[in-house]
Design an enzyme around this catalytic site. Sequence first.
Site, PDB file in Angstrom:
ATOM      1  N   HIS A  58       0.824  -1.224   0.000  1.00 17.95           N
ATOM      2  CA  HIS A  58       0.000   0.000   0.000  1.00 17.95           C
ATOM      3  C   HIS A  58       0.849   1.262   0.000  1.00 17.95           C
ATOM      4  O   HIS A  58       0.344   2.347  -0.272  1.00 17.95           O
ATOM      5  CB  HIS A  58      -0.923   0.000   1.227  1.00 17.95           C
ATOM      6  CG  HIS A  58      -2.004  -1.036   1.134  1.00 17.95           C
ATOM      7  ND1 HIS A  58      -3.320  -0.707   0.920  1.00 17.95           N
ATOM      8  CD2 HIS A  58      -1.957  -2.385   1.185  1.00 17.95           C
ATOM      9  CE1 HIS A  58      -4.035  -1.819   0.868  1.00 17.95           C
ATOM     10  NE2 HIS A  58      -3.227  -2.852   1.028  1.00 17.95           N
ATOM     11  N   ASP A  87       3.610   9.463  -0.744  1.00 19.35           N
ATOM     12  CA  ASP A  87       2.445   8.676  -0.325  1.00 19.35           C
ATOM     13  C   ASP A  87       2.176   7.584  -1.356  1.00 19.35           C
ATOM     14  O   ASP A  87       2.271   7.846  -2.559  1.00 19.35           O
ATOM     15  CB  ASP A  87       1.201   9.594  -0.246  1.00 19.35           C
ATOM     16  CG  ASP A  87       0.206   9.136   0.798  1.00 19.35           C
ATOM     17  OD1 ASP A  87       0.181   7.929   1.114  1.00 19.35           O
ATOM     18  OD2 ASP A  87      -0.554   9.980   1.310  1.00 19.35           O
TER      19      ASP A  87
HETATM   20  P1  ADP Z   1      -3.019   6.573   4.948  1.00 19.53           P
HETATM   21  O1  ADP Z   1      -3.374   5.215   4.488  1.00 19.53           O
HETATM   22  O2  ADP Z   1      -1.560   6.865   4.875  1.00 19.53           O
HETATM   23  O3  ADP Z   1      -3.565   6.931   6.282  1.00 19.53           O
HETATM   24  P2  ADP Z   1      -4.963   7.500   2.951  1.00 19.53           P
HETATM   25  O4  ADP Z   1      -5.315   8.887   2.547  1.00 19.53           O
HETATM   26  O5  ADP Z   1      -4.730   6.565   1.819  1.00 19.53           O
HETATM   27  O6  ADP Z   1      -3.696   7.606   3.923  1.00 19.53           O
HETATM   28  O7  ADP Z   1      -6.134   6.874   3.801  1.00 19.53           O
HETATM   29  C1  ADP Z   1      -6.609   7.487   4.974  1.00 19.53           C
HETATM   30  C2  ADP Z   1      -8.006   6.949   5.252  1.00 19.53           C
HETATM   31  O8  ADP Z   1      -8.299   7.203   6.615  1.00 19.53           O
HETATM   32  C3  ADP Z   1      -9.064   7.640   4.424  1.00 19.53           C
HETATM   33  O9  ADP Z   1      -9.996   6.688   3.956  1.00 19.53           O
HETATM   34  C4  ADP Z   1      -9.704   8.613   5.401  1.00 19.53           C
HETATM   35  O10 ADP Z   1     -11.079   8.823   5.162  1.00 19.53           O
HETATM   36  C5  ADP Z   1      -9.519   7.907   6.726  1.00 19.53           C
HETATM   37  N1  ADP Z   1      -9.409   8.919   7.784  1.00 19.53           N
HETATM   38  C6  ADP Z   1      -8.557   9.939   7.834  1.00 19.53           C
HETATM   39  N2  ADP Z   1      -8.773  10.709   8.915  1.00 19.53           N
HETATM   40  C7  ADP Z   1      -9.773  10.155   9.574  1.00 19.53           C
HETATM   41  C8  ADP Z   1     -10.460  10.492  10.764  1.00 19.53           C
HETATM   42  N3  ADP Z   1     -10.155  11.568  11.489  1.00 19.53           N
HETATM   43  N4  ADP Z   1     -11.422   9.658  11.150  1.00 19.53           N
HETATM   44  C9  ADP Z   1     -11.731   8.561  10.420  1.00 19.53           C
HETATM   45  N5  ADP Z   1     -11.132   8.220   9.282  1.00 19.53           N
HETATM   46  C10 ADP Z   1     -10.163   9.002   8.854  1.00 19.53           C
HETATM   47  C1  G6P Z   2      -1.120   3.151   6.246  1.00 19.52           C
HETATM   48  C2  G6P Z   2      -0.541   1.771   6.072  1.00 19.52           C
HETATM   49  C3  G6P Z   2      -1.412   0.732   6.770  1.00 19.52           C
HETATM   50  C4  G6P Z   2      -1.666   1.131   8.210  1.00 19.52           C
HETATM   51  C5  G6P Z   2      -2.214   2.558   8.295  1.00 19.52           C
HETATM   52  C6  G6P Z   2      -2.427   3.042   9.726  1.00 19.52           C
HETATM   53  O1  G6P Z   2      -2.340   3.194   5.588  1.00 19.52           O
HETATM   54  O2  G6P Z   2      -0.417   1.469   4.693  1.00 19.52           O
HETATM   55  O3  G6P Z   2      -0.824  -0.548   6.718  1.00 19.52           O
HETATM   56  O4  G6P Z   2      -2.574   0.230   8.809  1.00 19.52           O
HETATM   57  O5  G6P Z   2      -1.322   3.432   7.639  1.00 19.52           O
HETATM   58  O6  G6P Z   2      -1.279   2.857  10.485  1.00 19.52           O
HETATM   59  P1  G6P Z   2      -1.240   1.902  11.767  1.00 19.52           P
HETATM   60  O7  G6P Z   2       0.216   1.829  12.124  1.00 19.52           O
HETATM   61  O8  G6P Z   2      -2.098   2.563  12.791  1.00 19.52           O
HETATM   62  O9  G6P Z   2      -1.804   0.564  11.375  1.00 19.52           O
END
Ligand code: ADP
Ligand code: G6P
Length: 463
Positions: free
Chosen positions: A160, A368
């Site tokens: 991912h 990212d």
């Molecule tokens: P990462 O996987 O690095 O966190 P992404 O943008 O790909 O970044 O995915 C983040 C996901 O987490 C999104 O689907 C977003 O809607 C969710 N998210 C981000 N902030 C919040 C929050 N405060 N509460 C719930 N979900 C959240």
């Molecule tokens: C990114 C990574 C995931 C991970 C998430 C939240 O989306 O690709 O593998 O689960 O961040 O991080 P955490 O360490 O809380 O699982």
Amino acid sequence: MAEGQRRLVAVSNRVGPLNDEGKAGGLAVGLSDALRRRGGLWFGWSGETSDEGTFKEAQTQVQGEVSMTTIDMTEEELEGFYYGYANRSLWPLLHYRLDLAHFDRQSERAYRSVNQRFAARLAPLIEDEDLVWVHDYHFFFLGSELRQSGFKGKIGFFLHIPFCPPEIFTALPASHDLVRAMLAYDVVGFQTDTDRRNFVGFCLRELGGEKLEGHRVRVGDRVVRADTFPIGIDAPGFERFAVSPEASEHEEMLREIAGDRLQIVGVDRMDYSKGLVERFRGFERLLEDYPENRGKVQFLQVAPLSRSELDAYVELRRELEELAGHINGRFATLDWTPIQIMTRGFTRRALAGIYRAARVCLVTPLRDGMNLVAKEFVAAQDPDDPGVLVLSRFAGARAELPDALIVNPYSTDDVARALQRALTMPFDERDRRWRAMREAVFAGPSSNWCDAFLGALENSGVD
Ligand code: ADP
Ligand code: G6P
């Protein structure tokens, strides 16, 4: 599961939830969309620690067509595997941050042993006819462990997050072992062509591999398909979220507080890869260089805390809070607070309402894998008054969303200029750009992520 379809067995460190109250993180969101649609077994960590750790009896929860089976870790496993190797070695390294990466043999040992124990616990639960799909940087070795336990079925792996260039990856003491272990998978999937090329480059240069047709690579007697499968969102589902009562309530609240002011939002886990410090500086530069925005815009940064036991994350939080305080101290008036930062979680419906209330969404990571927030913002917009996406050139989503305003997140001036352009963009241009992005989010390659990957896995090894 449709008749005649093989069972999907997904493996990831985080498991669930299947509902809207997702923990922040793209993996959990993407996989729960996929599992809800297709059904299957989802196997991983319970999120708990116990004295018996990975030896403790597994717990299974069944929701509709999905079984979620999880096991605990001991405190020691969690420390070495998760905080140590996964988040202090692999995460910074794969995000091109060699300066933040730490390597030590205890955490490497813990990582390998957790991979081995998770494979041993999974082996009795799976059949050779299943499609086993392992996710993310926590489990690079899991496929090769499953093979050693005699599993003959298909195993795929999807990363991912980015895969950094070989020049950086070779700094990892176990880099050769790790990539060799990845060759046990039948298909390895990446978010972008750059990530795929970096992986293939490592196989060729470091392991003496050769490229074959059909995105396949041979190293010794192993042939693996290394391909690109950009992850998407459930766009129609998210669009429906955006008009749900819960979303509307949040949208209205935000619009009411903003009044005539234009709303800028950012939604990111509080992580150094997200470029939040640089983004705040870009906002400050906007107020400096384009003073007409003072009192006329407000910036809400939603930043749920993540991995907050780690020093780099503690330091980031301190720096962000200080910077927000500095910007507010410098520009605020009695009736205007320029920047607000919130660390609480929201349901995804509530987030959809927040996106919809915004004129501009800032997605400016330094690096990212994909970034689902960018796609969610697009899906949540009001067709009669769509907002503008400012997107980093270093987000995987950039490949599919060239109609966003693309910025170099390291350049404070560039971010400020893009913000100014977004805030003053005429309706016709906003509309045209949003329609093109909407098309990409609803009908582009990523709208089909799960089926595309599983199709490739099913057909792997068939010439
Ligand atoms: P990462 O996987 O690095 O966190 P992404 O943008 O790909 O970044 O995915 C983040 C996901 O987490 C999104 O689907 C977003 O809607 C969710 N998210 C981000 N902030 C919040 C929050 N405060 N509460 C719930 N979900 C959240
Ligand atoms: C990114 C990574 C995931 C991970 C998430 C939240 O989306 O690709 O593998 O689960 O961040 O991080 P955490 O360490 O809380 O699982």
